[in-house]
Design a protein around this motif. Structure first.
Motif, short mmCIF file in Angstrom:
data_model
loop_
_atom_site.label_atom_id
_atom_site.label_comp_id
_atom_site.label_asym_id
_atom_site.label_seq_id
_atom_site.Cartn_x
_atom_site.Cartn_y
_atom_site.Cartn_z
N SER A 1 69.56 184.27 -33.55
CA SER A 1 68.88 184.66 -32.87
C SER A 1 67.26 183.86 -33.61
CB SER A 1 68.08 185.84 -33.23
OG SER A 1 69.11 186.73 -32.97
N VAL A 2 66.75 183.73 -34.46
CA VAL A 2 65.27 183.43 -34.77
C VAL A 2 65.42 182.25 -33.85
CG1 VAL A 2 64.50 181.75 -36.53
CG2 VAL A 2 66.12 184.01 -36.58
N ILE A 3 66.25 180.96 -34.05
CA ILE A 3 65.92 179.54 -33.22
C ILE A 3 66.07 180.00 -31.47
CG2 ILE A 3 67.25 177.58 -32.25
CD1 ILE A 3 65.83 177.82 -34.68
N LEU A 4 66.57 181.63 -30.88
CA LEU A 4 66.27 181.38 -29.64
C LEU A 4 65.27 182.64 -29.37
CD1 LEU A 4 70.03 182.80 -28.62
CD2 LEU A 4 68.71 181.18 -28.10
N LYS B 1 61.12 184.45 -21.57
CA LYS B 1 61.47 184.96 -21.56
C LYS B 1 62.09 186.24 -21.06
CE LYS B 1 59.30 186.90 -16.59
NZ LYS B 1 58.23 186.82 -16.44
N TYR B 2 62.95 185.82 -20.99
CA TYR B 2 64.25 187.01 -21.05
C TYR B 2 65.48 186.63 -22.29
CZ TYR B 2 62.81 188.45 -16.77
OH TYR B 2 62.23 188.70 -14.96
N ILE B 3 65.32 185.48 -22.48
CA ILE B 3 66.28 184.93 -24.00
C ILE B 3 65.32 186.02 -24.80
CG2 ILE B 3 67.37 183.36 -24.74
CD1 ILE B 3 68.48 183.64 -22.36
N VAL B 4 63.79 185.68 -24.66
CA VAL B 4 63.23 185.50 -26.13
C VAL B 4 63.30 187.25 -26.06
CG1 VAL B 4 61.18 186.01 -26.65
CG2 VAL B 4 61.48 183.81 -25.93
N MET B 5 63.37 188.33 -25.47
CA MET B 5 63.34 189.86 -25.07
C MET B 5 65.03 189.92 -26.05
SD MET B 5 61.41 191.84 -24.63
CE MET B 5 61.33 193.85 -24.84
#
Length: 162
Positions: free
Chosen positions: A114-117, A133-137
């Protein structure tokens, strides 16, 4: 070496140290989330606007400008380094809890993905890959849920008499 359930056998002083560390770390972690909520509206479009700016929106309440190269590299660098240390330490503590092996492995490994994504995703969003932005969220939510679950497991087992 069998570590499953080792947390129950630790001396009281070490349990207090771990408990204090987890509580203070959690205060810092959740304060960071409050900051995210204040700066990006905690939604995909708010995230995009925070990093790419809103100079084209004449009706914007707050004018934002696209982050510079230096700002983005500093943000990504600082967050990946600090979060990897945080999740390494939390993972070490989770590793000595009594927990299902697969769940324990998930709680230990997932935050690093999750940190990398999340922070790699922010950088990719900044370069113009808007769907990130959806992956980040999603990865940010998963990282938070994993951190919360780990903290609950650790504190519950620290307080348990076994």
């Amino acid at each position: 070496m069998q570590l499953n359930g080792l947390i129950f056998t630790l001396p009281k002083e070490i349990k207090l140290l771990i408990g204090a560390f987890i509580i203070v770390l959690s205060i810092g972690f959740y304060t960071g989330l409050l900051f995210v909520g204040e700066t990006s509206s905690a939604n995909p479009n708010g995230i995009e606007e925070h990093y790419l700016g809103n100079e084209d929106d004449e009706n914007a309440d707050v004018m934002r400008f696209k982050k510079s190269d230096q700002e983005m590299l500093t943000l990504v660098h600082n967050h990946i380094l600090s979060m990897s240390i945080i999740f390494f330490l939390v993972g070490l503590i989770v590793s000595i809890t009594k927990l299902n092996k697969k769940l324990k492995l998930f709680l230990i490994v997932e935050p690093f993905l999750s940190v990398i994504l999340t922070f790699g995703g922010l950088y990719m969003l900044w370069t113009g890959i808007l769907w990130m932005k959806y992956i980040v969220m999603l990865s940010g939510v998963l990282m938070t849920l994993t951190f919360t679950a780990s903290v609950i497991v650790i504190l519950k087992q620290l307080l348990s008499k076994k």
